[in-house]
Design a protein around this motif. Structure first.
Motif, PDB file in Angstrom:
ATOM      1  N   ILE A 224     -10.145  49.631  -1.038  1.00 26.67           N
ATOM      2  CA  ILE A 224     -10.658  49.091  -2.302  1.00 26.67           C
ATOM      3  C   ILE A 224      -9.556  48.336  -3.036  1.00 26.67           C
ATOM      4  N   LEU A 225      -8.364  48.890  -3.072  1.00 28.36           N
ATOM      5  CA  LEU A 225      -7.247  48.236  -3.759  1.00 28.36           C
ATOM      6  C   LEU A 225      -6.882  46.916  -3.083  1.00 28.36           C
ATOM      7  N   VAL A 226      -6.781  46.915  -1.767  1.00 29.00           N
ATOM      8  CA  VAL A 226      -6.399  45.702  -1.038  1.00 29.00           C
ATOM      9  C   VAL A 226      -7.433  44.592  -1.250  1.00 29.00           C
ATOM     10  N   TYR A 227      -8.713  44.933  -1.089  1.00 30.42           N
ATOM     11  CA  TYR A 227      -9.754  43.914  -1.247  1.00 30.42           C
ATOM     12  C   TYR A 227      -9.852  43.435  -2.692  1.00 30.42           C
ATOM     13  N   THR A 228      -9.603  44.325  -3.646  1.00 32.21           N
ATOM     14  CA  THR A 228      -9.653  43.921  -5.056  1.00 32.21           C
ATOM     15  C   THR A 228      -8.536  42.937  -5.376  1.00 32.21           C
ATOM     16  N   LEU A 229      -7.353  43.168  -4.839  1.00 32.85           N
ATOM     17  CA  LEU A 229      -6.242  42.239  -5.054  1.00 32.85           C
ATOM     18  C   LEU A 229      -6.532  40.869  -4.438  1.00 32.85           C
ATOM     19  N   LEU A 230      -7.096  40.865  -3.234  1.00 31.53           N
ATOM     20  CA  LEU A 230      -7.464  39.597  -2.590  1.00 31.53           C
ATOM     21  C   LEU A 230      -8.569  38.885  -3.371  1.00 31.53           C
ATOM     22  N   LEU A 231      -9.534  39.664  -3.845  1.00 32.05           N
ATOM     23  CA  LEU A 231     -10.630  39.104  -4.632  1.00 32.05           C
ATOM     24  C   LEU A 231     -10.107  38.484  -5.924  1.00 32.05           C
ATOM     25  N   ALA A 232      -9.199  39.175  -6.595  1.00 35.46           N
ATOM     26  CA  ALA A 232      -8.656  38.665  -7.856  1.00 35.46           C
ATOM     27  C   ALA A 232      -7.951  37.332  -7.647  1.00 35.46           C
ATOM     28  N   ALA A 233      -7.165  37.220  -6.577  1.00 28.58           N
ATOM     29  CA  ALA A 233      -6.472  35.960  -6.286  1.00 28.58           C
ATOM     30  C   ALA A 233      -7.469  34.834  -6.042  1.00 28.58           C
ATOM     31  N   LEU A 234      -8.522  35.132  -5.272  1.00 23.98           N
ATOM     32  CA  LEU A 234      -9.545  34.125  -4.976  1.00 23.98           C
ATOM     33  C   LEU A 234     -10.307  33.719  -6.240  1.00 23.98           C
ATOM     34  N   ALA A 235     -10.695  34.707  -7.032  1.00 22.22           N
ATOM     35  CA  ALA A 235     -11.495  34.438  -8.228  1.00 22.22           C
ATOM     36  C   ALA A 235     -10.721  33.583  -9.230  1.00 22.22           C
ATOM     37  N   ILE A 236      -9.452  33.902  -9.441  1.00 20.63           N
ATOM     38  CA  ILE A 236      -8.659  33.134 -10.398  1.00 20.63           C
ATOM     39  C   ILE A 236      -8.370  31.735  -9.861  1.00 20.63           C
ATOM     40  N   ALA A 237      -8.105  31.632  -8.560  1.00 24.92           N
ATOM     41  CA  ALA A 237      -7.853  30.316  -7.958  1.00 24.92           C
ATOM     42  C   ALA A 237      -9.071  29.410  -8.072  1.00 24.92           C
ATOM     43  N   THR A 238     -10.262  29.984  -8.038  1.00 24.92           N
ATOM     44  CA  THR A 238     -11.503  29.202  -8.161  1.00 24.92           C
ATOM     45  C   THR A 238     -11.568  28.498  -9.505  1.00 24.92           C
ATOM     46  N   GLY A 239     -10.881  29.053 -10.499  1.00 28.49           N
ATOM     47  CA  GLY A 239     -10.872  28.441 -11.825  1.00 28.49           C
ATOM     48  C   GLY A 239     -10.221  27.076 -11.860  1.00 28.49           C
ATOM     49  N   PHE A 240      -9.437  26.750 -10.837  1.00 29.55           N
ATOM     50  CA  PHE A 240      -8.750  25.459 -10.785  1.00 29.55           C
ATOM     51  C   PHE A 240      -9.473  24.443  -9.895  1.00 29.55           C
ATOM     52  N   THR A 241     -10.709  24.779  -9.500  1.00 29.45           N
ATOM     53  CA  THR A 241     -11.510  23.883  -8.670  1.00 29.45           C
ATOM     54  C   THR A 241     -12.595  23.215  -9.501  1.00 29.45           C
ATOM     55  N   GLN A 242     -13.435  22.438  -8.840  1.00 31.62           N
ATOM     56  CA  GLN A 242     -14.480  21.688  -9.532  1.00 31.62           C
ATOM     57  C   GLN A 242     -15.480  22.592 -10.238  1.00 31.62           C
ATOM     58  N   VAL A 243     -15.757  23.773  -9.695  1.00 31.01           N
ATOM     59  CA  VAL A 243     -16.737  24.669 -10.319  1.00 31.01           C
ATOM     60  C   VAL A 243     -16.101  25.543 -11.393  1.00 31.01           C
ATOM     61  N   GLY A 244     -14.766  25.462 -11.538  1.00 36.14           N
ATOM     62  CA  GLY A 244     -14.072  26.251 -12.538  1.00 36.14           C
ATOM     63  C   GLY A 244     -13.854  25.479 -13.821  1.00 36.14           C
ATOM     64  N   GLY A 245     -12.902  25.967 -14.618  1.00 41.07           N
ATOM     65  CA  GLY A 245     -12.623  25.340 -15.903  1.00 41.07           C
ATOM     66  C   GLY A 245     -12.055  26.375 -16.853  1.00 41.07           C
ATOM     67  N   PRO A 246     -11.781  25.993 -18.105  1.00 37.31           N
ATOM     68  CA  PRO A 246     -11.145  26.916 -19.059  1.00 37.31           C
ATOM     69  C   PRO A 246     -11.975  28.170 -19.363  1.00 37.31           C
ATOM     70  N   VAL A 247     -13.282  28.018 -19.511  1.00 34.19           N
ATOM     71  CA  VAL A 247     -14.137  29.175 -19.798  1.00 34.19           C
ATOM     72  C   VAL A 247     -14.130  30.137 -18.617  1.00 34.19           C
ATOM     73  N   TYR A 248     -14.352  29.571 -17.428  1.00 38.48           N
ATOM     74  CA  TYR A 248     -14.345  30.408 -16.228  1.00 38.48           C
ATOM     75  C   TYR A 248     -12.996  31.086 -16.048  1.00 38.48           C
ATOM     76  N   LEU A 249     -11.925  30.340 -16.212  1.00 40.51           N
ATOM     77  CA  LEU A 249     -10.581  30.871 -15.971  1.00 40.51           C
ATOM     78  C   LEU A 249     -10.261  32.015 -16.931  1.00 40.51           C
ATOM     79  N   THR A 250     -10.664  31.879 -18.185  1.00 33.62           N
ATOM     80  CA  THR A 250     -10.430  32.940 -19.170  1.00 33.62           C
ATOM     81  C   THR A 250     -11.162  34.220 -18.779  1.00 33.62           C
ATOM     82  N   ILE A 251     -12.448  34.062 -18.429  1.00 33.52           N
ATOM     83  CA  ILE A 251     -13.241  35.224 -18.037  1.00 33.52           C
ATOM     84  C   ILE A 251     -12.691  35.843 -16.754  1.00 33.52           C
ATOM     85  N   ALA A 252     -12.293  34.998 -15.807  1.00 30.54           N
ATOM     86  CA  ALA A 252     -11.777  35.501 -14.528  1.00 30.54           C
ATOM     87  C   ALA A 252     -10.487  36.289 -14.724  1.00 30.54           C
TER      88      ALA A 252
END
Length: 313
Positions: A224-252
């Protein structure tokens, strides 16, 4: 006096099935997630979709998701009858027969795929057909009873809806829809493993090789810890793509900080601590995981533009 020696299966179909029993075959709670993520994928796409076409797309995707649920319940009726969490489902409760569930699942699958293809395009229909096959055959009939990686690999089935919604709008697949797929795919293992931590006896009794059963709770906590860390990196990185943005990045950032914190707490616990408070930390993490995915996709929807949503409403 009720004859308690008669099992639910032996009393099967003593009462006529109600509409709610057939609707329950479609797993409406799971369908809610399918509909929402598909809807976000549809509106996040860079191609405008007529509201009526979009409504039809979401409807047929929802029906396809429900068909998968019915096929899953048909095949898993023996497991559902053993697990406390699922004993009240329509088939083990004796409300609906397995043959009825199979017929409903197959009929709705064909209906959903064909009409999604006619309403939008055949790429989206093909993805829906593959999703139904993956969930009903690859996951339910094979992975679930064969490997502790059932949730890891099988999680792909629940990750396809935003890709289907995106394809319904664009007629194809892109990096953005793949990122939405990955977000759900990586979220699924920690979400279900948290559930498995406090529901281990159910899976043990049913003979389902969940990670908690095959490798124990300690190994599950590490996973659970390993997958959560990988998920967090992916989720935050998505904020810098076309579907992301400041609102998404803050929530992420906020949600993933909370999610990682919860995973660390789970990792640090031993079984004496967990059983002493009835797995309170694990249950809290599981509830947070439900909010986690809806909040991330809600943020993607906001970034896609409220104006698109207003047109729909």
């Amino acid at each position: 006096m009720t004859d308690t020696s008669i099992t639910p299966q032996a009393r099967s179909f003593e009462n006529d099935a109600q509409f709610g029993d057939y609707f329950a075959l479609l797993k409406p709670r799971v369908m809610t997630l399918v509909v929402f993520t598909a809807f976000v994928g549809l509106l996040a796409a860079p191609v405008p979709v007529h509201p009526f076409v979009g409504f039809c797309a979401i409807l047929f995707i929802a029906i396809g998701g429900g068909a998968s649920g019915a096929l899953n319940m048909w095949y898993d009726a023996d497991i559902d009858a053993v697990m406390k969490r699922t004993q009240r489902r329509p088939i083990p409760a004796g409300k609906v027969t397995g043959d009825e569930a199979l017929a409903i699942g197959v009929a709705l699958s064909v209906f959903a795929v064909v009409f999604l293809g006619l309403a939008t395009n055949w790429v989206a229909a093909g993805l829906l057909a593959f999703t139904i096959f993956f969930y009903a055959v690859v996951y339910t009939m094979w992975l679930k009873r064969w490997t502790p990686q059932n949730i890891v690999i099988g999680g792909a089935a629940g990750a396809f809806p935003p890709m289907i919604g995106w394809a319904a709008a664009t007629g194809g697949v892109s990096i953005e829809s793949i990122l939405m797929f990955c977000l759900t795919f990586m979220w699924t293992p920690p979400h279900f493993w948290a559930l498995a931590l406090f529901m281990r006896k159910d899976y043990d009794n049913a003979g389902v090789p969940m990670l908690t059963v095959t490798h124990g709770r300690r190994a599950t906590r590490v996973h659970i810890l390993v997958y959560t860390l990988l998920l967090a990196a992916l989720a935050i990185a998505t904020g810098f793509t076309q579907v992301g943005g400041p609102v998404y990045l803050t929530i992420a950032i906020v949600l993933n900080a909370l999610f990682v914190r919860g995973a660390i707490k789970i990792w640090r616990r031993d079984e004496d601590m967990a059983e002493a408070d009835n797995f309170a930390v694990e249950r809290k993490f599981f509830k947070l995981s439900l909010l986690y995915l809806f909040a991330h996709f809600g943020a993607i929807l906001i970034e896609a533009g409220i104006d698109k949503l207003v047109v729909w409403l």
